[in-house]
Design a protein around this motif. Structure first.
Motif, PDB file in Angstrom:
ATOM      1  N   ALA A  30       0.810  -1.223   0.000  1.00 26.83           N
ATOM      2  CA  ALA A  30       0.000   0.000   0.000  1.00 26.83           C
ATOM      3  C   ALA A  30       0.843   1.273   0.000  1.00 26.83           C
ATOM      4  O   ALA A  30       0.641   2.156  -0.829  1.00 26.83           O
ATOM      5  N   ALA A  31       1.801   1.385   0.921  1.00 27.69           N
ATOM      6  CA  ALA A  31       2.581   2.627   1.047  1.00 27.69           C
ATOM      7  C   ALA A  31       3.335   2.989  -0.238  1.00 27.69           C
ATOM      8  O   ALA A  31       3.156   4.098  -0.761  1.00 27.69           O
ATOM      9  N   PRO A  32       4.165   2.101  -0.793  1.00 27.12           N
ATOM     10  CA  PRO A  32       4.893   2.482  -2.011  1.00 27.12           C
ATOM     11  C   PRO A  32       4.001   2.663  -3.239  1.00 27.12           C
ATOM     12  O   PRO A  32       4.292   3.489  -4.090  1.00 27.12           O
ATOM     13  N   VAL A  33       2.884   1.928  -3.318  1.00 27.67           N
ATOM     14  CA  VAL A  33       1.995   2.070  -4.472  1.00 27.67           C
ATOM     15  C   VAL A  33       1.274   3.414  -4.427  1.00 27.67           C
ATOM     16  O   VAL A  33       1.145   4.096  -5.438  1.00 27.67           O
ATOM     17  N   ASP A  34       0.832   3.819  -3.219  1.00 25.83           N
ATOM     18  CA  ASP A  34       0.155   5.114  -3.073  1.00 25.83           C
ATOM     19  C   ASP A  34       1.086   6.273  -3.434  1.00 25.83           C
ATOM     20  O   ASP A  34       0.657   7.289  -3.962  1.00 25.83           O
ATOM     21  N   ASP A  35       2.381   6.107  -3.130  1.00 23.74           N
ATOM     22  CA  ASP A  35       3.360   7.154  -3.457  1.00 23.74           C
ATOM     23  C   ASP A  35       3.890   7.026  -4.886  1.00 23.74           C
ATOM     24  O   ASP A  35       4.806   7.742  -5.266  1.00 23.74           O
ATOM     25  N   LYS A  36       3.350   6.061  -5.634  1.00 25.27           N
ATOM     26  CA  LYS A  36       3.768   5.815  -7.026  1.00 25.27           C
ATOM     27  C   LYS A  36       5.262   5.502  -7.135  1.00 25.27           C
ATOM     28  O   LYS A  36       5.920   5.883  -8.098  1.00 25.27           O
ATOM     29  N   VAL A  37       5.787   4.812  -6.122  1.00 26.14           N
ATOM     30  CA  VAL A  37       7.193   4.414  -6.122  1.00 26.14           C
ATOM     31  C   VAL A  37       7.338   3.026  -6.745  1.00 26.14           C
ATOM     32  O   VAL A  37       8.285   2.748  -7.469  1.00 26.14           O
ATOM     33  N   LEU A  38       6.353   2.158  -6.472  1.00 25.08           N
ATOM     34  CA  LEU A  38       6.432   0.768  -6.899  1.00 25.08           C
ATOM     35  C   LEU A  38       5.315   0.459  -7.892  1.00 25.08           C
ATOM     36  O   LEU A  38       4.171   0.834  -7.666  1.00 25.08           O
ATOM     37  N   LEU A  93      12.177 -13.098  -2.639  1.00 28.02           N
ATOM     38  CA  LEU A  93      11.925 -12.542  -3.967  1.00 28.02           C
ATOM     39  C   LEU A  93      11.511 -11.076  -3.896  1.00 28.02           C
ATOM     40  O   LEU A  93      11.873 -10.286  -4.767  1.00 28.02           O
ATOM     41  N   SER A  94      10.759 -10.709  -2.844  1.00 26.85           N
ATOM     42  CA  SER A  94      10.368  -9.302  -2.670  1.00 26.85           C
ATOM     43  C   SER A  94      11.597  -8.433  -2.476  1.00 26.85           C
ATOM     44  O   SER A  94      11.723  -7.364  -3.071  1.00 26.85           O
ATOM     45  N   LYS A  95      12.522  -8.927  -1.648  1.00 25.56           N
ATOM     46  CA  LYS A  95      13.746  -8.158  -1.389  1.00 25.56           C
ATOM     47  C   LYS A  95      14.600  -8.049  -2.649  1.00 25.56           C
ATOM     48  O   LYS A  95      15.191  -7.005  -2.922  1.00 25.56           O
ATOM     49  N   ARG A  96      14.636  -9.134  -3.430  1.00 23.03           N
ATOM     50  CA  ARG A  96      15.403  -9.098  -4.680  1.00 23.03           C
ATOM     51  C   ARG A  96      14.798  -8.113  -5.664  1.00 23.03           C
ATOM     52  O   ARG A  96      15.519  -7.402  -6.369  1.00 23.03           O
ATOM     53  N   TYR A  97      13.464  -8.067  -5.712  1.00 24.49           N
ATOM     54  CA  TYR A  97      12.788  -7.132  -6.614  1.00 24.49           C
ATOM     55  C   TYR A  97      13.090  -5.690  -6.197  1.00 24.49           C
ATOM     56  O   TYR A  97      13.383  -4.840  -7.025  1.00 24.49           O
ATOM     57  N   LEU A  98      13.012  -5.429  -4.885  1.00 30.91           N
ATOM     58  CA  LEU A  98      13.301  -4.081  -4.382  1.00 30.91           C
ATOM     59  C   LEU A  98      14.738  -3.675  -4.710  1.00 30.91           C
ATOM     60  O   LEU A  98      15.003  -2.540  -5.075  1.00 30.91           O
ATOM     61  N   LYS A  99      15.668  -4.616  -4.589  1.00 31.18           N
ATOM     62  CA  LYS A  99      17.070  -4.351  -4.894  1.00 31.18           C
ATOM     63  C   LYS A  99      17.228  -3.992  -6.372  1.00 31.18           C
ATOM     64  O   LYS A  99      17.931  -3.044  -6.729  1.00 31.18           O
ATOM     65  N   LYS A 100      16.540  -4.751  -7.220  1.00 22.41           N
ATOM     66  CA  LYS A 100      16.599  -4.539  -8.658  1.00 22.41           C
ATOM     67  C   LYS A 100      16.060  -3.157  -9.037  1.00 22.41           C
ATOM     68  O   LYS A 100      16.560  -2.507  -9.952  1.00 22.41           O
ATOM     69  N   GLN A 101      15.023  -2.712  -8.322  1.00 23.98           N
ATOM     70  CA  GLN A 101      14.403  -1.404  -8.592  1.00 23.98           C
ATOM     71  C   GLN A 101      15.085  -0.272  -7.816  1.00 23.98           C
ATOM     72  O   GLN A 101      14.586   0.847  -7.795  1.00 23.98           O
ATOM     73  N   GLN A 102      16.191  -0.579  -7.133  1.00 25.67           N
ATOM     74  CA  GLN A 102      16.908   0.372  -6.263  1.00 25.67           C
ATOM     75  C   GLN A 102      16.014   0.993  -5.185  1.00 25.67           C
ATOM     76  O   GLN A 102      16.122   2.177  -4.871  1.00 25.67           O
ATOM     77  N   LEU A 103      15.124   0.170  -4.629  1.00 27.15           N
ATOM     78  CA  LEU A 103      14.236   0.637  -3.562  1.00 27.15           C
ATOM     79  C   LEU A 103      14.599   0.007  -2.225  1.00 27.15           C
ATOM     80  O   LEU A 103      13.975   0.297  -1.209  1.00 27.15           O
ATOM     81  N   ARG A 104      15.596  -0.857  -2.228  1.00 28.83           N
ATOM     82  CA  ARG A 104      15.935  -1.637  -1.038  1.00 28.83           C
ATOM     83  C   ARG A 104      16.404  -0.737   0.116  1.00 28.83           C
ATOM     84  O   ARG A 104      16.268  -1.093   1.275  1.00 28.83           O
ATOM     85  N   ASP A 105      16.938   0.441  -0.199  1.00 31.25           N
ATOM     86  CA  ASP A 105      17.413   1.360   0.851  1.00 31.25           C
ATOM     87  C   ASP A 105      16.255   2.093   1.525  1.00 31.25           C
ATOM     88  O   ASP A 105      16.430   2.679   2.589  1.00 31.25           O
ATOM     89  N   ASN A 115       0.581 -15.131   7.726  1.00 31.55           N
ATOM     90  CA  ASN A 115       0.672 -15.393   6.290  1.00 31.55           C
ATOM     91  C   ASN A 115       0.613 -14.127   5.431  1.00 31.55           C
ATOM     92  O   ASN A 115       0.068 -14.126   4.345  1.00 31.55           O
ATOM     93  N   SER A 116       1.175 -13.038   5.945  1.00 34.95           N
ATOM     94  CA  SER A 116       1.246 -11.839   5.105  1.00 34.95           C
ATOM     95  C   SER A 116       2.490 -11.015   5.399  1.00 34.95           C
ATOM     96  O   SER A 116       2.983 -10.980   6.523  1.00 34.95           O
ATOM     97  N   TYR A 117       2.965 -10.379   4.354  1.00 38.71           N
ATOM     98  CA  TYR A 117       4.089  -9.442   4.449  1.00 38.71           C
ATOM     99  C   TYR A 117       3.592  -8.054   4.096  1.00 38.71           C
ATOM    100  O   TYR A 117       2.576  -7.900   3.420  1.00 38.71           O
ATOM    101  N   GLU A 118       4.352  -7.072   4.533  1.00 36.78           N
ATOM    102  CA  GLU A 118       4.001  -5.684   4.246  1.00 36.78           C
ATOM    103  C   GLU A 118       5.274  -4.953   3.840  1.00 36.78           C
ATOM    104  O   GLU A 118       6.328  -5.166   4.436  1.00 36.78           O
ATOM    105  N   LEU A 119       5.180  -4.092   2.829  1.00 39.35           N
ATOM    106  CA  LEU A 119       6.318  -3.264   2.445  1.00 39.35           C
ATOM    107  C   LEU A 119       6.171  -1.929   3.161  1.00 39.35           C
ATOM    108  O   LEU A 119       5.190  -1.225   2.963  1.00 39.35           O
ATOM    109  N   LYS A 120       7.143  -1.622   4.008  1.00 39.43           N
ATOM    110  CA  LYS A 120       7.096  -0.388   4.797  1.00 39.43           C
ATOM    111  C   LYS A 120       8.345   0.437   4.556  1.00 39.43           C
ATOM    112  O   LYS A 120       9.402  -0.103   4.247  1.00 39.43           O
ATOM    113  N   TYR A 121       8.203   1.737   4.762  1.00 39.49           N
ATOM    114  CA  TYR A 121       9.365   2.609   4.665  1.00 39.49           C
ATOM    115  C   TYR A 121      10.188   2.503   5.941  1.00 39.49           C
ATOM    116  O   TYR A 121       9.644   2.301   7.024  1.00 39.49           O
TER     117      TYR A 121
END
Length: 134
Positions: A30-38, A93-105, A115-121
């Motif tokens: 939700a957070a990165p999609v709302d900010d149009k980052v991901l 795989l989520s972490k690898r995708y973030l690394k590929k998109q330079q969002l891992r930092d 049974n759920s993960y969340e992408l947070k800043y």
């Protein structure tokens, strides 16, 4: 031994127990999609290409009954219980995708529930900068 048994009965098990024994894993972006980052569509495509099921090979999601769906901010991976799909692989795989998109930092993958993960800043506090200057 167990693998052979499930392999022989796959036709029956898939029809009889499909509804009861399905495990769903959710990745909440939700957070990165709302900010149009991901871009959630490309993230879903990435997972489709990279998830390994069955005998450790990519590209056989449909044969194993694994379904990936997405709505505006969430990706859901549904897998048959007896397949033993690992939640940990989704995190990897989520972490690898973030690394590929330079969002891992900026983003981290956190387990929100069993049974759920969340992408947070990452929480960046202003206090650290002042200490560094002194």
């Amino acid at each position: 031994h167990k693998f052979i048994t499930t392999y022989n009965n796959t036709g029956k098990m898939a029809k009889g127990k499909a509804k009861k024994s399905t495990v769903k894993f959710v990745i909440d972006c939700a957070a990165p999609v709302d900010d149009k980052v991901l871009d959630i569509a490309s993230f879903e495509k990435y997972l489709n290409e990279r998830i390994k099921v069955g005998d450790g090979k990519t590209g056989n999601l449909a044969q194993c009954g694994v379904v990936i769906t997405r709505d505006r901010t969430k990706i859901t991976v549904a897998s048959p219980q007896d397949l033993g799909f690992s939640k940990r692989q989704l995190k990897y795989l989520s972490k690898r995708y973030l690394k590929k998109q330079q969002l891992r930092d900026y983003l981290r993958v956190i387990a929100k529930s069993k049974n759920s993960y969340e992408l947070k800043y990452y929480q960046i506090t202003a206090g650290d900068d002042e200490e560094a200057e002194e």
